[in-house]
Motif scaffolding. Sequence first.
Motif, PDB file in Angstrom:
ATOM      1  N   THR A  80     -16.865 -15.126 -10.551  1.00 18.77           N
ATOM      2  CA  THR A  80     -15.611 -15.110 -11.097  1.00 18.77           C
ATOM      3  C   THR A  80     -14.499 -15.746 -10.447  1.00 18.77           C
ATOM      4  O   THR A  80     -13.978 -16.480 -10.861  1.00 18.77           O
ATOM      5  CB  THR A  80     -15.109 -13.547 -11.244  1.00 18.77           C
ATOM      6  N   LEU A  81     -14.606 -15.568  -8.826  1.00 19.95           N
ATOM      7  CA  LEU A  81     -13.513 -16.611  -8.122  1.00 19.95           C
ATOM      8  C   LEU A  81     -13.967 -17.970  -8.235  1.00 19.95           C
ATOM      9  O   LEU A  81     -13.012 -18.603  -8.494  1.00 19.95           O
ATOM     10  CB  LEU A  81     -13.692 -16.158  -6.973  1.00 19.95           C
ATOM     11  N   ASP A  82     -15.169 -18.381  -8.432  1.00 14.45           N
ATOM     12  CA  ASP A  82     -15.472 -19.709  -8.617  1.00 14.45           C
ATOM     13  C   ASP A  82     -15.114 -20.186 -10.049  1.00 14.45           C
ATOM     14  O   ASP A  82     -14.550 -21.255 -10.360  1.00 14.45           O
ATOM     15  CB  ASP A  82     -16.979 -19.784  -8.477  1.00 14.45           C
ATOM     16  N   VAL A  83     -15.063 -19.490 -11.222  1.00 13.60           N
ATOM     17  CA  VAL A  83     -14.623 -19.719 -12.353  1.00 13.60           C
ATOM     18  C   VAL A  83     -13.123 -20.171 -12.530  1.00 13.60           C
ATOM     19  O   VAL A  83     -12.765 -21.233 -12.935  1.00 13.60           O
ATOM     20  CB  VAL A  83     -15.026 -18.736 -13.315  1.00 13.60           C
ATOM     21  N   VAL A  84     -12.375 -19.072 -11.926  1.00 12.80           N
ATOM     22  CA  VAL A  84     -10.979 -18.987 -11.928  1.00 12.80           C
ATOM     23  C   VAL A  84     -10.439 -20.237 -10.983  1.00 12.80           C
ATOM     24  O   VAL A  84      -9.419 -20.353 -11.298  1.00 12.80           O
ATOM     25  CB  VAL A  84     -10.363 -17.710 -11.664  1.00 12.80           C
ATOM     26  N   SER A  85     -11.206 -20.449 -10.097  1.00 10.21           N
ATOM     27  CA  SER A  85     -10.521 -21.516  -9.198  1.00 10.21           C
ATOM     28  C   SER A  85     -11.243 -22.817  -9.396  1.00 10.21           C
ATOM     29  O   SER A  85     -10.687 -24.017  -8.791  1.00 10.21           O
ATOM     30  CB  SER A  85     -11.168 -21.112  -7.709  1.00 10.21           C
ATOM     31  N   GLY A  86     -11.889 -23.072 -10.541  1.00 11.97           N
ATOM     32  CA  GLY A  86     -12.535 -24.049 -10.778  1.00 11.97           C
ATOM     33  C   GLY A  86     -13.747 -24.815  -9.868  1.00 11.97           C
ATOM     34  O   GLY A  86     -13.487 -26.057  -9.589  1.00 11.97           O
ATOM     35  N   GLY A  87     -14.335 -23.915  -9.505  1.00 17.35           N
ATOM     36  CA  GLY A  87     -15.568 -24.186  -8.373  1.00 17.35           C
ATOM     37  C   GLY A  87     -14.863 -24.262  -6.894  1.00 17.35           C
ATOM     38  O   GLY A  87     -15.543 -25.231  -6.187  1.00 17.35           O
ATOM     39  N   ARG A  88     -14.247 -23.465  -6.387  1.00 12.84           N
ATOM     40  CA  ARG A  88     -13.712 -23.560  -4.975  1.00 12.84           C
ATOM     41  C   ARG A  88     -14.160 -22.633  -4.154  1.00 12.84           C
ATOM     42  O   ARG A  88     -13.716 -22.274  -3.191  1.00 12.84           O
ATOM     43  CB  ARG A  88     -12.205 -23.747  -5.044  1.00 12.84           C
ATOM     44  N   ALA A  89     -14.970 -21.638  -4.549  1.00 11.66           N
ATOM     45  CA  ALA A  89     -15.445 -20.180  -4.017  1.00 11.66           C
ATOM     46  C   ALA A  89     -16.361 -20.603  -2.882  1.00 11.66           C
ATOM     47  O   ALA A  89     -17.189 -21.476  -2.942  1.00 11.66           O
ATOM     48  CB  ALA A  89     -16.086 -19.149  -4.965  1.00 11.66           C
ATOM     49  N   LEU A  90     -16.108 -19.838  -1.837  1.00 16.40           N
ATOM     50  CA  LEU A  90     -16.951 -19.754  -0.605  1.00 16.40           C
ATOM     51  C   LEU A  90     -17.318 -18.055  -0.414  1.00 16.40           C
ATOM     52  O   LEU A  90     -16.472 -17.476  -0.304  1.00 16.40           O
ATOM     53  CB  LEU A  90     -16.352 -20.265   0.534  1.00 16.40           C
ATOM     54  N   LEU A  91     -18.619 -17.801  -0.171  1.00 17.90           N
ATOM     55  CA  LEU A  91     -18.988 -16.609   0.145  1.00 17.90           C
ATOM     56  C   LEU A  91     -19.147 -16.573   1.858  1.00 17.90           C
ATOM     57  O   LEU A  91     -20.356 -17.089   2.287  1.00 17.90           O
ATOM     58  CB  LEU A  91     -20.337 -16.437  -0.535  1.00 17.90           C
ATOM     59  N   GLY A  92     -18.505 -15.763   2.283  1.00 21.28           N
ATOM     60  CA  GLY A  92     -18.507 -15.384   3.699  1.00 21.28           C
ATOM     61  C   GLY A  92     -19.132 -14.005   3.829  1.00 21.28           C
ATOM     62  O   GLY A  92     -18.546 -13.017   3.308  1.00 21.28           O
ATOM     63  N   ILE A  93     -20.315 -13.908   4.779  1.00 18.37           N
ATOM     64  CA  ILE A  93     -20.740 -12.604   4.978  1.00 18.37           C
ATOM     65  C   ILE A  93     -21.241 -12.246   6.278  1.00 18.37           C
ATOM     66  O   ILE A  93     -21.433 -13.221   7.046  1.00 18.37           O
ATOM     67  CB  ILE A  93     -21.997 -12.497   3.936  1.00 18.37           C
ATOM     68  N   GLY A  94     -21.163 -11.105   6.562  1.00 16.56           N
ATOM     69  CA  GLY A  94     -21.468 -10.603   7.990  1.00 16.56           C
ATOM     70  C   GLY A  94     -22.270  -9.367   7.954  1.00 16.56           C
ATOM     71  O   GLY A  94     -22.056  -8.674   7.028  1.00 16.56           O
ATOM     72  N   ALA A  95     -22.578  -8.907   9.160  1.00 12.70           N
ATOM     73  CA  ALA A  95     -23.442  -7.393   9.162  1.00 12.70           C
ATOM     74  C   ALA A  95     -22.433  -6.389   9.208  1.00 12.70           C
ATOM     75  O   ALA A  95     -22.912  -5.014   8.937  1.00 12.70           O
ATOM     76  CB  ALA A  95     -24.238  -7.341  10.207  1.00 12.70           C
ATOM     77  N   GLY A  96     -21.186  -6.500   9.484  1.00 12.48           N
ATOM     78  CA  GLY A  96     -20.199  -5.206   9.542  1.00 12.48           C
ATOM     79  C   GLY A  96     -20.387  -4.754  10.987  1.00 12.48           C
ATOM     80  O   GLY A  96     -21.454  -4.769  11.544  1.00 12.48           O
TER      81      GLY A  96
END
Length: 298
Positions: A80-96
Amino acid sequence: MVEFAYQAVPDSAATWRETARRAEAVGVHTLLVPDHPGSCAAPFVALAAAAAVTDTIRLGSYVCNAGVREPMLLAADVATLDVVSGGRALLGIGAGHTPAEWQAIGRSRPDVNGRVARCIAVAEATMRLLSGAEVTVDGPALTMAGARLTEPRPVQDRVPLLFGGGNTRLLEWAADHADIVGLSGLGRTLADGHRHTVRWRLDDVDAQVDRVRGRVLETLVQRFQITDDAEGALADMTEHTGLTAAQLRATPYVLVGTVDEIVSSIREHERRWGISRYAVRPPALDLLPTIMAGLSAA
């Protein structure tokens, strides 16, 4: 080329919109929002708001806690973020790492091996969902059956994946799967559930970088300050970490000193480790134009 990301959280609609605009205007590569459910803004809601007032800056989580996030919901947020930003999303993930985040959803925080296994499983499942694949997983860390993200579909063919952390097994996994590796130099979580020991000695950084060479490397800067008195500015950190001011200034997690000294440090990090990105926090946005100008002139 050295790039900067800016990690911040909204405290009001007006100031958040202004933060996003200013970050883009000064040349920040990515606006980042942390993920600490219960004590922090929801990252993808905040990033969607930032997307509405910007045009080019990338927008990402730094980093989503894989231990308390489910791949289907996470993939939908990212798409959804990628759609509303026109292809600018990045997924950052970690173990917590914060026990309270597991407790708040009725789970117990797993041991290190359990958190590592969960992080890998969630990251791989989420990226497969974003790619359009049907995902079935049946393991101790994650269970899914016939999951598919049909709508919305991301604009990008591949949403960039940033892994943030320092666990050896996760770094080795990130070397094969992540587009960006975010190094924090943080060690075990202390008793308060938030603070950490640090692994900031040069041989510690060498060891971590050796596992992920060939990937874009980003460090999470814990202190960013322009000053003529670096030793005084770092007095509290020397007490907490047990490192001298000179040792702290040699790490890529501390950028403290005059403009020329900071620029020289960044160039040395680039030469020694190939670090090309820095994630900085408030109030660093006010300092970035000066440092960027120094880098351009060097």
